[in-house]
Design a protein around this motif. Sequence first.
Motif, mmCIF file in Angstrom:
data_model
loop_
_atom_site.group_PDB
_atom_site.id
_atom_site.type_symbol
_atom_site.label_atom_id
_atom_site.label_comp_id
_atom_site.label_asym_id
_atom_site.label_seq_id
_atom_site.Cartn_x
_atom_site.Cartn_y
_atom_site.Cartn_z
ATOM 1 N N LEU A 285 0.814 -1.214 0.000
ATOM 2 C CA LEU A 285 0.000 0.000 0.000
ATOM 3 C C LEU A 285 0.848 1.264 0.000
ATOM 4 O O LEU A 285 0.306 2.362 -0.169
ATOM 5 N N TRP B 11 -5.562 4.312 -5.504
ATOM 6 C CA TRP B 11 -5.703 3.124 -4.658
ATOM 7 C C TRP B 11 -5.832 1.860 -5.501
ATOM 8 O O TRP B 11 -5.442 0.769 -5.049
ATOM 9 N N SER B 12 -6.376 1.973 -6.691
ATOM 10 C CA SER B 12 -6.455 0.797 -7.553
ATOM 11 C C SER B 12 -5.061 0.304 -7.934
ATOM 12 O O SER B 12 -4.818 -0.906 -8.017
ATOM 13 N N ARG C 251 -2.384 0.686 -6.048
ATOM 14 C CA ARG C 251 -1.834 0.057 -4.845
ATOM 15 C C ARG C 251 -2.412 -1.339 -4.653
ATOM 16 O O ARG C 251 -1.717 -2.256 -4.210
ATOM 17 N N GLY C 252 -3.713 -1.493 -4.967
ATOM 18 C CA GLY C 252 -4.311 -2.820 -4.874
ATOM 19 C C GLY C 252 -3.672 -3.800 -5.836
ATOM 20 O O GLY C 252 -3.419 -4.970 -5.476
ATOM 21 N N ARG C 253 -3.383 -3.348 -7.048
ATOM 22 C CA ARG C 253 -2.692 -4.234 -8.004
ATOM 23 C C ARG C 253 -1.304 -4.585 -7.505
ATOM 24 O O ARG C 253 -0.813 -5.691 -7.747
ATOM 25 N N VAL D 34 -0.408 -4.921 -4.325
ATOM 26 C CA VAL D 34 -0.574 -5.944 -3.285
ATOM 27 C C VAL D 34 -0.768 -7.320 -3.923
ATOM 28 O O VAL D 34 -0.163 -8.320 -3.498
ATOM 29 N N VAL D 35 -1.619 -7.367 -4.958
ATOM 30 C CA VAL D 35 -1.840 -8.638 -5.657
ATOM 31 C C VAL D 35 -0.533 -9.134 -6.264
ATOM 32 O O VAL D 35 -0.217 -10.335 -6.211
#
Length: 388
Positions: free
Chosen positions: A50, A86-87, A89-91, A93-94
């Motif tokens: 993040l 944030w999208s 950051r989500g990618r 994390v994945v």
Amino acid sequence: MVRLLRPFGRAVTYTRWLHLFMAVVWPAMWIFLDEQWAVVSVVPLAAAGLLPAMRVVEGVQARLLLTGHRPDDAGTDILVAPAVAWSDRGRLVVWLEARLLLGSCVAMATVQLPLLAVDLATVADGGRQGPGSYVRLGDGHWWYALLSPLPLVLLAAVVVGSGTAVTWLARRLLGPSPAERLAALEERTDQLLERTRIARELHDSIGHALTVAVVQAGAARTANRPEFTDRALTAIEETGRAALEDLERVLGVLRETERPLKARPTLADADRLLESARASGAKVDAEVTGPVETLPGPVSREGYRILQEALTNVLRHAGAVPARVRVAVADEALTLEVCNALPDGRADPGRGSGLRGIRERAALLGGRAHTGPDDAGDWQVRVELPTG
């Protein structure tokens, strides 16, 4: 066979393998404490994803080890930039979790498959299986020796396949989002538009200077009079000096120097163009109405270039013929008109990039341009530019 062995001759195959091993370093540190802590380690790893700067770290690693590109190379699908949305950051994390999972599987296969090959050969020879292998073998059989190369072949396939898979994941999870792709496309469009504008500037300025020089030199040679030759050389010198100033300014833009750039000429400097055309032999009848000095900067600068190109066309295609120039400034529009007689009855004095540039300049400012013969049979360039 050569095609199957080709990946093993490429350095990127092994750097991708190393990249997957690096993903296992984090949980391996926790294994020394307890195996359960290795499972819990995925939580701080997700929290690290993040952080915006984490994409810079992962992007540098991915470019160097997965694609072989340097971090500052352009044109790659993997970004080296902080994650803003944030999208993104989500990618990220994945990506971290997927890389950890894939790296753990590859690390396990890298250790276990060679052990299995050794165990197959040992058991086939009547020996005992080592304690480190997770695959337990039955009683010894001679045909185990025939199976012993298969784990090594499987390991080679795992190395190549996992490297391809992790590179595919990196391009999609560390690559630009739709918003970033749109921003990059807009930036590229701006660069192309700027290059087109610079190309038009050079075409109009240098083309005008060369046309004046050619016309003046030819007229001086034909006249064969010292006083005319002096005037021609003076006109060539002044036009050449103006072209050099334009060239220096354009080169300053390309080099992005910190020196202040000279201002681009405007319609307030139109007298210089008219005198240059008259010195070249053209009989120019000019009429300017309205407050030219109050025109908006873009309109006045583009109007100057349009007038310059129109007069250049007169000298280049028609020669020393009478020309009529009308510049009218109203509340809502600038009207610029250049008319000249067509020599030898020609109906089209050229359709080169100059006329196309005039139309493009007018269109960029929301105006319109007409080029062609008028009702009287003269060649006309008429441009209307909005001033609002």
